[in-house]
Design an enzyme around this catalytic site. Structure first.
Site, PDB file in Angstrom:
ATOM      1  N   ASP A  14       0.873  -1.170   0.000  1.00 14.76           N
ATOM      2  CA  ASP A  14       0.000   0.000   0.000  1.00 14.76           C
ATOM      3  C   ASP A  14       0.917   1.230   0.000  1.00 14.76           C
ATOM      4  O   ASP A  14       2.139   1.130   0.136  1.00 14.76           O
ATOM      5  CB  ASP A  14      -0.985  -0.005   1.196  1.00 14.76           C
ATOM      6  CG  ASP A  14      -2.214   0.870   0.887  1.00 14.76           C
ATOM      7  OD1 ASP A  14      -2.141   1.711  -0.034  1.00 14.76           O
ATOM      8  OD2 ASP A  14      -3.253   0.719   1.560  1.00 14.76           O
TER       9      ASP A  14
HETATM   10  C1  BGC Z   1      -5.076   3.203   0.062  1.00 14.43           C
HETATM   11  C2  BGC Z   1      -5.258   2.185  -1.036  1.00 14.43           C
HETATM   12  C3  BGC Z   1      -5.136   2.851  -2.374  1.00 14.43           C
HETATM   13  C4  BGC Z   1      -3.777   3.520  -2.447  1.00 14.43           C
HETATM   14  C5  BGC Z   1      -3.481   4.164  -3.782  1.00 14.43           C
HETATM   15  C6  BGC Z   1      -3.836   4.050  -0.122  1.00 14.43           C
HETATM   16  O1  BGC Z   1      -3.798   5.128   0.743  1.00 14.43           O
HETATM   17  O2  BGC Z   1      -5.038   2.549   1.310  1.00 14.43           O
HETATM   18  O3  BGC Z   1      -6.501   1.550  -0.894  1.00 14.43           O
HETATM   19  O4  BGC Z   1      -5.327   1.939  -3.406  1.00 14.43           O
HETATM   20  O5  BGC Z   1      -3.713   4.510  -1.449  1.00 14.43           O
HETATM   21  O6  BGC Z   1      -4.196   5.317  -3.973  1.00 14.43           O
END
Ligand code: BGC
Length: 748
Positions: free
Chosen positions: A282
Site C-alpha cells: 500500500d
Molecule cells: C489506500 C489504497 C489505495 C492507495 C493508492 C492508499 O492510501 O489505502 O486503498 O489503493 O492509497 O491510492
C-alpha cells in the site's frame, strides 16, 4: 526495441497457438513463461528493480526520464492520455523495452459512478456487480488505465471504520462472491488481454478492516483461526478467480505489519494458493514499517518486504534506493529480484501490454447511456427498505404535493460517495432533480440544513412551515461523502448536525414522513426510524441515485436490497455481527434491562447471560434484512439426503412465493450451523443465496447445490478440515431467521 519486443511476444503466442508442447494443458503457460524469461533475462539488476518500482504522478519530464531508464514499472495517478502514451513510448524505447503499467483507484466506477461497494453488496446480485466492474474497465481503459486497486474485500464489522464503505460488508461468503464477481468484470471475464480489460487488485491483504476501535490504519489482533476462517476467505476466492495482483495492508496484525509478513505473503499466498501474479505494497507501507517500529531504516524495510514476498513498492522508493545494495552485500540474491520481477512482467504479458501498450482511445464510452442505465439499476437494487408503516410507500395516487427537505436531497458531489477521483458531479442526477424531471409531482424544496454536519437550526422552522401544504414530507439526509472512506473514521455514528432534530420536527407536523438515508456506513438511527413512517437506506448511490430513488418512491421499482452488514443500536454494541460464537452463556432475549433492575439489587451471576444492560442483546437491524412492497413466503424444504461426505453436493430445494399484490424480488438466504467443532463454529454462516424475481401471486422453485467442501474450516490442527457431525440449516429471508425453513443433515 519496440519491434523486437513485439515480434518476440507475437511469435511466442503463435508457438502457443500451434501447441509447442502438444496435448498438455500447460502449453500456454509454458509459452508465457518462456516469454517472461526471455524479457527478464535481458535486464540488468537495476532494470529488474525498476520493474518493482511504482511511482506517483510527477513532472512529465521526470516521469518520462524514469520510464526511459526502465525504472518505472508502474505509475499511479496520471491518467492524462497524452502523458500515458509518452511514458509508454519512453519505456518501450528504453533498453528494458517493458511497457509501464498505468494504474488508478477505480473503485466504484471511473466516470459513471456506481453505488459504493457496500451498496453493491446490498444488491445480493453478483451479475450486476460484475457488469459494473466491466463498465468501469471500459471507461478506464479509454484513458490508458490497465490496473485498478479494487476490489477491497476487507471484512468490516465496525461501522466506525470509514473504509467500511469500500468493501462488501461483514460476511466472508458474501464478500467472497462479490469480490470474485468484481474481479471477473474488471479482468475481461477471463480475457485479460482484451484492450478493455484491467488487472484487478485484491486489497488490503489482510485484516485491515479489524482496526482497533475502527480507527483507520490501526493495529489488528486477529488470531490464526479467525484469520483463515473469516479474513482470508475472500482473498482465497480472489485467487481462485484469477486475480492478478494483491495489495498488502497498512496494519500490523499482532505486531507484524502485513507488508513484512512472510506467512501471508509467501506461505499462504504463494504456497497454499499458488498465486503467480504480483503483490504491491500500500502507499508507502514499506517505508512505514520504520514508523511501526518493525524496521530500523529504509534498507531494513526493503529487506524485510522483499524477503517476505512483496513484489512492488508503491511510492516509498525503498526498493529503488536499497535493493541493489542489498544484493551487492549478499543479503539477498539476485535470483530473488529476478523472481519478483518476473511476477510483474507476467501480469504485463497477460494484459497484452507488449502487443498493445498505447491507448486505443474511445472517449465516447464515458457516461455512455448503457453505463448510466446499469448504474441506475444497481442503485435501484441496492436500496434497502427499512420501514414502511401503513404502506406509506410507494406514493399512492393521491400524493401530489411533496415537500423535499434534508441535506442530501440535492448534493451532487456527496451522493457519489467516497473514492471518486474521476467521476464528475456535473453528471450526477440528484433526487431533487429527478423528482422535478418526473413531472407527476408538485415539488417544494426547503433544504432545512445546508449540509450533513450543519448545526444551524434556523432552516428547520422553514421546512416545518412548508410541510403544511404538502401531502408527504420527503427527508433526504445521511452523510457527506467525506465522512467515510480512508482516514475518515468516526467515534459517533449518529446522523450528523441537526438532522435528527429536523426529522423530529417534521414528524411532529403529523404529515407522513418518508426518510431516505444516503451514507457510507451503517448509522445508529434508532430514534430516526421512530421519527418517520417509512425509511429507505441507500449506501451512497452514485451518479444515478436520484432516478433510482424516484422509481422506488413512485412504485415503478419494488425495493429488494438487503443489509450486507448488521446495524448496531449504539456504538457501544460494536462489533456486532450475525456470525458470532454462541458463548457458554448466550442471551435469550428476555433479560432484565437497566430500568427494570430494582434499587439496591444484590449481586448475582447465576443464570446471567452475555448482553448489555442498556442496549440489550439484539442489534438494531440484522444482516440480510430488507423489506419489499410485497411479501414472500418460503415452503417445502427438501434436502437430498440425511448424511453426506467429502465430494458430495447437497441439493436443497424449496418453493418461494410472492404472497402480495405487486411483483418483487426476494433474496433467499441459506444459512448453516456446524453444531460441534474442534473449535467453536459461528451460530450462523451464510453459505449461499439466490436473488429471485417473482411476479405477484406466483411461486418459483429455488435450488441450492451446496458442495460439502464449503463446510470445511481451519480447525484446531491449523488445517482446513471437514469435520464429521451434525449441521443445522435454514432457508431464510434474513439472519434473524423469522419464519425460516429449518432442516438438518450429518457429515460422516
Ligand atoms: C489506500 C489504497 C489505495 C492507495 C493508492 C492508499 O492510501 O489505502 O486503498 O489503493 O492509497 O491510492
Amino acid at each position: 526495441m519496440k519491434l523486437t519486443v513485439k515480434i518476440l511476444s507475437s511469435a511466442l503466442l503463435l508457438l502457443s497457438a500451434c501447441g509447442g508442447n502438444p496435448g498438455t494443458k500447460t502449453t500456454g503457460q509454458n509459452s508465457e513463461e518462456r516469454f517472461v524469461d526471455s524479457v527478464v533475462s535481458r535486464l540488468s539488476l537495476r532494470e529488474k528493480i525498476g520493474q518493482l518500482n511504482q511511482v506517483t504522478a510527477g513532472s512529465i519530464e521526470d516521469m518520462e526520464k524514469l520510464a526511459g531508464e526502465g525504472l518505472m514499472g508502474s505509475i499511479l495517478n496520471d491518467v492524462e492520455p497524452e502523458h500515458v502514451n509518452r511514458f509508454q513510448k519512453a519505456a518501450i524505447e528504453s533498453h528494458s523495452g517493458i511497457p509501464v503499467l498505468i494504474s488508478r483507484d477505480v473503485i466504484h466506477g471511473y466516470k459513471t459512478i456506481f453505488p459504493i461497494p457496500l451498496g453493491q453488496a446490498a444488491t445480493f446480485d453478483t451479475a450486476i456487480v460484475r457488469k459494473g466492474s466491466e463498465i468501469s474497465a471500459i471507461e478506464a481503459t479509454a484513458d490508458g488505465i490497465r490496473w485498478t486497486f479494487s476490489p477491497m474485500i476487507d471484512i468490516a464489522r465496525d461501522p466506525r471504520w470509514g473504509r467500511i464503505a469500500e468493501g462488501y460488508g461483514e460476511d466472508p461468503y458474501l464478500t467472497s462472491v462479490m469480490g470474485a464477481a468484481a474481479i471477473r468484470g474488471y479482468q475481461g471475464n477471463g480475457n485479460l488481454a482484451k484492450p478493455t480489460a484491467i488487472a484487478a487488485c485484491a486489497k488490503h491483504f489482510v485484516g485491515y478492516g479489524a482496526a482497533t476501535a475502527g480507527k483507520d490504519y490501526n493495529s489488528t489482533y486477529i488470531p490464526l483461526h479467525q484469520l483463515h476462517n473469516v479474513y482470508l476467505a475472500p482473498f482465497e476466492a480472489a485467487a481462485k478467480e484469477g486475480v492478478q495482483t494483491y495489495m498488502s495492508s497498512f496494519n500490523d496484525n499482532d505486531g507484524v505489519p502485513s507488508t513484512g509478513n512472510k506467512y501471508i505473503l509467501n506461505d499462504v499466498l504463494r504456497g497454499m494458493w499458488k498465486f503467480d501474479g504480483f503483490v504491491v505494497s500500500d502507499w508507502n507501507s514499506i517505508g512505514e514499517m520504520i514508523t511501526h517500529g518493525f524496521c530500523a531504516d529504509t534498507k531494513d524495510a526493503a529487506l524485510k518486504a522483499i524477503t517476505a514476498g512483496l513484489d512492488m513498492d508503491m511510492v516509498s522508493n525503498c526498493y529503488l534506493d536499497k535493493l541493489e545494495e542489498l544484493v551487492k552485500e549478499g543479503k539477498i540474491s539476485e535470483s530473488l529480484i529476478t523472481e519478483r520481477c518476473k511476477n510483474v512482467v507476467r501480469v504485463k504479458y497477460r494484459l497484452g501490454l507488449f502487443d498493445n501498450p498505447y491507448i486505443v482511445t474511445k472517449q465516447d464510452v464515458k457516461y455512455a447511456p448503457e453505463h448510466l442505465e446499469a448504474a441506475q439499476k444497481t442503485a435501484e437494487e441496492s436500496a434497502i427498505l427499512i420501514k414502511n408503516a401503513n404502506n406509506t410507500l410507494p406514493f399512492a395516487a393521491n400524493i401530489k404535493r411533496i415537500l423535499v427537505t434534508g441535506p442530501m436531497a440535492d448534493a451532487p458531489h456527496d451522493q457519489l460517495g467516497t473514492w471518486v477521483f474521476d467521476g464528475e458531479k456535473s453528471h450526477t442526477i440528484t433526487p431533487l432533480k429527478a423528482l422535478q424531471d418526473n413531472g407527476n409531482y408538485q415539488i417544494t424544496y426547503v433544504p432545512g440544513l445546508a449540509y450533513s454536519r450543519d448545526n444551524k437550526t434556523e432552516g428547520i422552522a422553514k421546512a416545518v412551515a412548508a410541510a403544511k401544504n404538502a401531502d408527504v414530507i420527503l427527508f433526504i439526509g445521511g452523510e457527506e461523502s467525506i465522512l467515510s472512506g480512508e482516514a475518515h473514521s468516526l467515534a459517533n455514528i449518529n446522523l450528523q448536525g441537526a438532522q435528527s432534530q429536523l426529522l423530529e420536527s417534521l414528524k411532529k407536523t403529523g404529515k407522513p414522513v418518508v426518510s431516505v438515508i444516503m451514507a457510507g456506513r451503517p448509522l445508529t438511527i434508532r430514534r430516526d426510524i421512530d421519527n418517520c413512517d417509512a425509511m429507505i437506506y441507500m449506501f451512497h448511490p452514485g451518479t444515478m441515485g436520484g432516478p433510482a430513488l424516484v422509481n422506488i418512491l413512485s412504485g415503478k421499482v419494488n425495493p429488494s436490497g438487503k443489509l450486507p452488514v448488521t446495524f448496531p443500536v449504539s456504538v457501544g454494541q460494536v462489533p456486532v455481527y450475525y456470525g458470532k460464537n454462541m458463548t457458554g452463556r448466550p442471551a435469550s432475549g428476555s433479560e432484565t434491562l437497566l430500568n427494570d433492575i430494582p434499587a439496591e439489587a444484590g449481586q448475582t451471576s447465576l443464570g446471567c447471560t452475555s448482553f448489555h444492560l442498556d442496549d440489550g442483546f439484539y442489534p438494531l437491524l440484522p444482516f440480510g434484512y430488507g423489506l419489499s412492497y410485497t411479501t414472500f413466503e418460503y415452503k417445502d424444504l427438501k434436502i437430498s439426503g440425511t448424511s453426506f461426505s467429502q465430494g458430495d453436493v447437497i441439493r436443497l430445494t424449496c418453493k418461494a412465493s410472492n404472497t402480495g399484490k405487486v411483483d418483487g424480488a426476494t433474496v433467499v438466504q441459506l444459512y448453516i450451523r456446524d453444531m460441534v467443532g474442534s473449535i467453536v463454529r459461528p451460530v450462523l454462516e451464510l453459505k449461499d443465496f439466490r436473488r429471485v424475481e417473482i411476479p405477484a401471486g406466483q411461486t418459483v422453485d429455488v435450488t441450492f447445490d451446496l458442495p460439502v467442501s464449503r463446510l470445511e474450516f481451519f480447525g484446531l490442527d491449523n488445517k482446513f478440515v471437514l469435520e464429521p457431525g451434525k449441521f443445522s440449516l435454514w432457508i431464510a429471508q434474513d439472519s434473524n431467521l423469522k419464519g425460516a425453513l429449518e432442516g438438518e443433515f450429518e457429515i460422516k
